[in-house]
Design an enzyme around this catalytic site. Structure first.
Site, PDB file in Angstrom:
ATOM      1  N   GLU A  41      21.927 -29.556   0.806  1.00 46.93           N
ATOM      2  CA  GLU A  41      21.922 -28.185   1.039  1.00 46.93           C
ATOM      3  C   GLU A  41      22.963 -27.801   1.788  1.00 46.93           C
ATOM      4  O   GLU A  41      23.709 -26.947   1.625  1.00 46.93           O
ATOM      5  CB  GLU A  41      20.621 -27.602   1.843  1.00 46.93           C
ATOM      6  CG  GLU A  41      20.654 -26.264   2.388  1.00 46.93           C
ATOM      7  CD  GLU A  41      19.370 -25.348   2.067  1.00 46.93           C
ATOM      8  OE1 GLU A  41      18.540 -25.904   2.007  1.00 46.93           O
ATOM      9  OE2 GLU A  41      19.657 -24.162   1.977  1.00 46.93           O
ATOM     10  N   ASP A  42      23.258 -28.697   2.872  1.00 46.66           N
ATOM     11  CA  ASP A  42      24.361 -28.381   3.878  1.00 46.66           C
ATOM     12  C   ASP A  42      25.609 -28.897   4.099  1.00 46.66           C
ATOM     13  O   ASP A  42      26.537 -28.845   4.716  1.00 46.66           O
ATOM     14  CB  ASP A  42      23.615 -28.240   5.446  1.00 46.66           C
ATOM     15  CG  ASP A  42      22.474 -27.421   5.304  1.00 46.66           C
ATOM     16  OD1 ASP A  42      22.423 -26.482   4.886  1.00 46.66           O
ATOM     17  OD2 ASP A  42      21.589 -27.731   6.137  1.00 46.66           O
ATOM     18  N   ASP A  47       9.816 -30.453   8.569  1.00 44.24           N
ATOM     19  CA  ASP A  47      11.031 -29.667   8.723  1.00 44.24           C
ATOM     20  C   ASP A  47      10.561 -28.289   9.470  1.00 44.24           C
ATOM     21  O   ASP A  47      11.242 -27.926  10.340  1.00 44.24           O
ATOM     22  CB  ASP A  47      11.663 -29.597   7.219  1.00 44.24           C
ATOM     23  CG  ASP A  47      13.019 -28.657   7.289  1.00 44.24           C
ATOM     24  OD1 ASP A  47      13.717 -28.912   8.006  1.00 44.24           O
ATOM     25  OD2 ASP A  47      12.885 -27.702   6.348  1.00 44.24           O
ATOM     26  N   ASP A  88     -16.969 -21.849  20.792  1.00 43.86           N
ATOM     27  CA  ASP A  88     -16.289 -22.880  20.597  1.00 43.86           C
ATOM     28  C   ASP A  88     -14.807 -23.039  21.511  1.00 43.86           C
ATOM     29  O   ASP A  88     -14.088 -23.766  21.219  1.00 43.86           O
ATOM     30  CB  ASP A  88     -16.138 -23.447  19.102  1.00 43.86           C
ATOM     31  CG  ASP A  88     -15.585 -22.483  18.304  1.00 43.86           C
ATOM     32  OD1 ASP A  88     -15.275 -21.337  18.712  1.00 43.86           O
ATOM     33  OD2 ASP A  88     -15.116 -22.836  17.115  1.00 43.86           O
TER      34      ASP A  88
HETATM   35 MN    MN Z   1      15.729 -29.090   7.705  1.00 44.00          MN
END
Ligand code: MN
Length: 715
Positions: free
Chosen positions: A76-77, A139, A259
Site C-alpha cells: 500500500e505505502d 492493524d 455485572d
Molecule cells: Mn497498517
C-alpha cells in the site's frame, strides 16, 4: 515502541530457529521498504508493522501470519510489488499481504456504500485465508491506539467503522479480547460525552470496587479450595463501553448494571464447572433471572461458560463466570485459537469450525446479492443476529427479537396464553417463563385458568407487546388496591365525626351514596374505588351531604395541612410500594424515605407523596381538603434521588474528593456538574442516588467536612 528483539523473544518458545530466520528477513525487508517514512505520531513507520506483529505474537499465531504482519503495509505505502514479496517469502505470505491491502483500499463516496464495500472485501479476503482478518484486526488496534494524531473527523470515521464492522466481526469469530479492545478504544471517539459521563460514574467506584473484588476473590479461592476443586480466579470491572451499550440496549440506569463487578473462575473440566457453580449457589443467594448456562447452550459464536450473579452479605452483586481453560481460550481468541502454531497440523487443514461455516455462508450471500445496501443489511443481520426463530409444538414458526423469553413467546401466541402462563417446556424440558429462547427451540406454554399475572412477571418479559399486555392487566388489578385505599380514606374521614354506628352501616349507606353521586357510587365497591382513585373527594362536604350536619369529634383538626401530620399512630397510609399505580413520589420535591411527608389525592391519579419541605405544602398551595396523612413503611426499600448544591473553593481535584466521599459512603453519583462562579469559587451540583434521608445526611456531612467545601445544601 516495540523492538524486533522483543517479538523474537516472545515467539522463541513456539517458533523454530529456522522459521525465525524468515521473520528476520521480513523485518529487514519491511525496514528497507518503509525507509524514511514516518507515522503521524512522528515515529518511524516501521514501528507500526512491528506493533502489529507483536500483538499477533501475543496471540501465539504462526510464522506465516507474523511475516505477513511485518510486511502488511509495503504494498500500500511503498513501491514494493506483490511479485517481489512472492519471490522472497512465497505465495502464502504474498496473498495475505494482498488480502490486507485490498481491504484498505475502499474509496467510495457514500459512507453506506463504503461500509458495504469494506465488509464485502473483508469477507472475501477472509474466505481465501482467515489469517487476513487477524492481521487486519491487529492493524486496526494499533491505528486506534495512535488515533489521537489524526484530525477529529478521521478519528470519528475510523472509530465508527470499527464499531460497525470490525468489532462485530471479531465477536462473530469469537475473538472476545480483540473485540473488547476495539470497542473500548473506539468508544471515546464515537461518543466523547457519553464516554466522559460513564468514566466519571465508574471512576469513583473503581477504588472501592477493587477492594471488594480482591476480598471476594479471596473468599472464592478459599471456598473452592476447601472443596478440593482446581480453580484459577481472575477479576474484572466491567468495561466502559459494555456498561454504556448495556445501559443503552436495555434502557437502564448504571445501578441496574449488575455485572459491573465480575470474577472469572477457570477450572479443568465441565464437571468441575457445575460443581463450582453448586458450591457458590450454596454459599450465597443468586439472582435466578441472571443465571445463564452457556455450556449447555453456547452462544452463536460458540462462547461457552456458566454465568451467575450472587448477592453478598454486604448487599453487593458480583457476576461470576465459570469456564474451563479451553472455553476461556476460545472466549478470548475465538477462531484464532486454532491458528496457534501446531507442529503436527499443516496450516490450512484446521479443525472444522462452525465459525468458518458462517463465513462461507456470508461469501455465498455476497454472490447472491450484488446490491451493496442489500448485502450490508443482510450481513448486519447475520453479524448481529436480530431475530430469533422458534417453533410451536405444532411446528409453526414464531419470530422474536433476541433476548426474548418463553413469556414473550406466550404473549405472541395469544394474550390470554401470556396472562395465564405458569411455565414452559422448551424442547421437551421444563423451563421457567423467563428462559431466553434461541433459534430452533420448540416451546410449549403451560397455562392455568386461575393464574393471574403478577408484577414480577414484568421482569420476565422483554418484548414491548408482552409488557404492554401485562401492564394493562396489572392496572386492572390495581383497581382492587384503589378500592382498599378509598375505603381507608372514607373510614378515616367519618371517624372524625360523631356519627351513630347504624347510619354508618353499608346497607344504609349504599343507596344514599348512589342517590348523591350517581353511577360513580353504584355500589360500595365502586364508591371506594372512585374515592381511592381520587375521582370522588372524601372530605367534610361529602360527609355532610351524606349524613347531614354532624359534630366533629376533634374540632380544629380539619383544614390545616400541618394538623394532619400526626406522627405515625398507625392511622396514616403506609408507603410500601411506590411502583404501584396508586402511590407515587412527587417529582417537584422528590421525597426521600425517612423525611416527613404528606400525601395529596389527585383525581384519577391516586396519591402523590410530597415532602413537607415542598413549597407546594409550605406555601399551602395544595388543597388542604385533599391532603392525606402518610408515613414511610420501614420495610419499604428503594433508591431515591437527591440533588446537592455544594459551594467550594475552586481548587484542582475538589470534584474528585467530593466523588470519593460519596462513593465511600456507598452513594451513587449519576450526574455531577461543576462550574466556576467567581474568582476562586466553584459550585458543584451533584445528583446522587441514596437509600434514605439518613444516608443523604451522612453524605452531606462527609462532604462538608472536606476543607475545600464552604457549604452543602439539598435543593
Ligand atoms: Mn497498517
Amino acid at each position: 515502541m516495540v523492538r524486533f528483539d522483543d517479538i523474537l523473544e516472545k515467539v522463541s518458545s513456539y517458533i523454530s530457529e529456522k522459521e525465525i530466520g524468515a521473520l528476520r528477513k521480513a523485518y529487514v525487508f519491511a525496514g528497507q521498504a518503509h525507509k524514511g517514512q514516518v507515522r503521524r505520531s512522528g515515529e518511524p513507520y516501521l514501528s507500526h508493522p512491528l506493533e502489529v506483529a507483536d500483538y499477533l505474537a501475543d496471540m501465539r499465531l504462526d510464522k506465516t501470519t507474523l511475516v505477513a504482519a511485518l510486511l502488511h503495509d509495503v504494498l500500500e505505502d511503498t513501491d514494493t510489488t506483490a511479485a517481489a514479496i512472492r519471490e522472497s517469502f512465497g505465495r502464502e505470505v504474498a496473498d495475505l499481504v494482498e488480502g490486507v491491502t485490498k481491504i484498505s483500499r475502499v474509496q467510495e463516496v457514500s459512507p453506506e456504500v463504503r461500509r458495504a464495500e469494506t465488509l464485502r472485501k473483508i469477507i472475501l479476503a477472509m474466505t481465501d485465508d482467515i489469517r487476513v482478518i487477524f492481521i487486519k484486526l491487529a492493524d486496526r488496534i494499533h491505528n486506534l491506539k495512535t488515533l489521537r494524531h489524526l484530525d477529529e473527523e478521521r478519528q470519528r470515521q475510523i472509530a465508527r467503522e470499527t464499531l460497525d464492522i470490525y468489532a462485530p466481526i471479531a465477536n462473530r469469530l469469537g475473538m472476545g479480547r480483540i473485540r473488547a479492545e476495539l470497542e473500548d478504544l473506539s468508544f471515546r471517539y464515537v461518543a466523547p460525552e457519553e464516554f466522559a459521563k460513564i468514566t466519571a460514574t465508574v471512576e469513583p467506584q473503581r477504588k472501592a470496587a477493587e477492594a471488594d473484588l480482591a476480598a471476594m476473590k479471596k473468599m472464592l479461592e478459599d471456598l473452592i479450595a476447601a472443596n478440593g476443586l482446581p480453580a484459577e480466579i481472575v477479576s474484572r470491572i466491567k468495561r466502559p463501553y459494555s456498561i454504556w451499550s448495556k445501559m443503552k440496549r436495555r434502557d437502564i440506569g448504571f445501578d441496574q448494571v449488575f455485572d459491573f463487578l465480575a470474577l472469572r473462575v477457570i477450572t479443568d473440566s465441565v464437571k468441575d464447572c457445575y460443581a463450582i457453580l453448586g458450591i457458590i449457589h450454596q454459599r450465597w443467594p443468586h439472582l435466578p433471572q441472571r443465571f445463564r448456562d452457556f455450556i449447555a447452550m453456547p452462544k452463536p459464536n460458540l462462547y461457552q461458560a456458566l454465568h451467575t450473579t450472587i448477592i453478598t452479605e454486604g448487599r453487593k452483586t458480583f457476576e461470576i463466570q465459570i469456564r474451563t481453560r479451553d472455553m476461556n481460550d476460545l472466549a478470548e481468541n475465538g477462531i484464532a485459537a486454532h491458528w496457534r502454531y501446531k507442529d503436527e497440523a499443516p496450516p490450512g487443514l484446521m479443525v472444522e469450525d462452525r465459525r468458518l461455516h458462517w463465513l462461507r455462508e456470508m461469501a455465498a450471500l455476497f454472490e447472491e446479492k450484488k446490491n451493496p445496501q442489500e448485502f450490508l443489511r443482510t450481513l448486519k443481520t447475520n453479524l448481529i443476529p436480530e431475530e430469533v426463530y422458534v417453533f410451536t409444538p405444532k411446528g409453526k414458526v414464531v419470530n422474536l427479537p433476541p433476548g426474548a423469553t418463553a413469556l414473550d413467546f406466550a404473549f405472541k401466541i395469544h394474550t390470554e396464553v401470556g396472562l395465564h402462563a405458569t411455565g414452559a417446556r422448551i424442547n421437551g424440558s421444563p423451563a421457567p417463563l423467563k428462559a431466553v429462547l434461541k433459534t430452533g427451540d420448540i416451546i410449549e406454554v403451560l397455562t392455568a385458568a386461575d393464574k393471574v399475572p403478577t408484577r414480577g412477571m414484568l421482569a420476565a418479559a422483554v418484548t414491548t407487546g408482552a409488557r404492554q399486555e401485562l401492564r394493562r392487566s396489572l392496572d386492572l388489578k390495581s383497581l382492587t388496591t384503589s378500592e382498599a385505599l378509598g375505603r381507608r380514606l372514607w373510614e378515616k374521614e367519618i371517624r372524625k365525626y360523631v356519627i351513630p354506628a347504624e347510619s354508618r352501616r353499608e346497607e344504609d349507606l349504599a343507596p344514599r351514596l348512589a342517590a348523591l353521586l350517581g353511577p360513580r357510587a353504584s355500589s360500595m365497591e365502586e364508591f371506594y374505588r372512585q374515592a381511592g382513585l381520587g375521582r370522588i373527594v372524601v372530605d367534610a362536604k361529602l360527609v355532610e351531604a351524606v349524613f347531614g350536619p354532624v359534630a366533629a369529634r376533634k374540632p380544629g383538626l380539619l383544614g390545616k395541612a400541618a394538623a394532619l401530620v400526626v406522627p405515625g399512630k398507625g392511622q396514616s397510609v403506609r408507603i410500601k410500594d411506590i411502583d404501584g399505580q396508586m402511590i407515587k413520589l412527587a417529582k417537584c420535591c422528590s421525597p426521600i424515605k425517612g423525611e416527613p411527608v404528606i400525601g395529596y389525592m389527585t383525581a384519577g391519579r391516586g396519591l402523590t407523596v410530597h415532602s413537607m419541605r415542598c413549597p407546594l405544602v409550605t406555601k399551602e398551595i395544595l388543597d388542604g381538603q385533599r391532603l392525606v396523612e402518610v408515613s414511610w413503611d420501614p420495610s419499604f426499600s428503594g433508591t431515591f434521588k437527591a440533588r446537592l448544591l455544594i459551594k467550594s473553593k475552586d481548587t484542582p481535584g475538589v470534584l474528585a474528593k467530593v466523588a470519593a466521599a460519596v462513593a465511600d459512603l456507598e452513594g451513587d453519583i449519576f450526574k455531577a456538574e461543576a462550574a466556576m462562579v467567581a474568582e476562586g469559587k466553584a459550585r458543584i451540583t451533584l445528583d446522587v442516588r441514596i437509600r434514605d434521608i439518613r444516608h443523604l445526611e451522612s453524605i452531606a456531612r462527609r462532604i462538608s467536612g472536606l476543607k475545600e467545601i464552604q457549604s452543602v445544601e439539598r435543593v
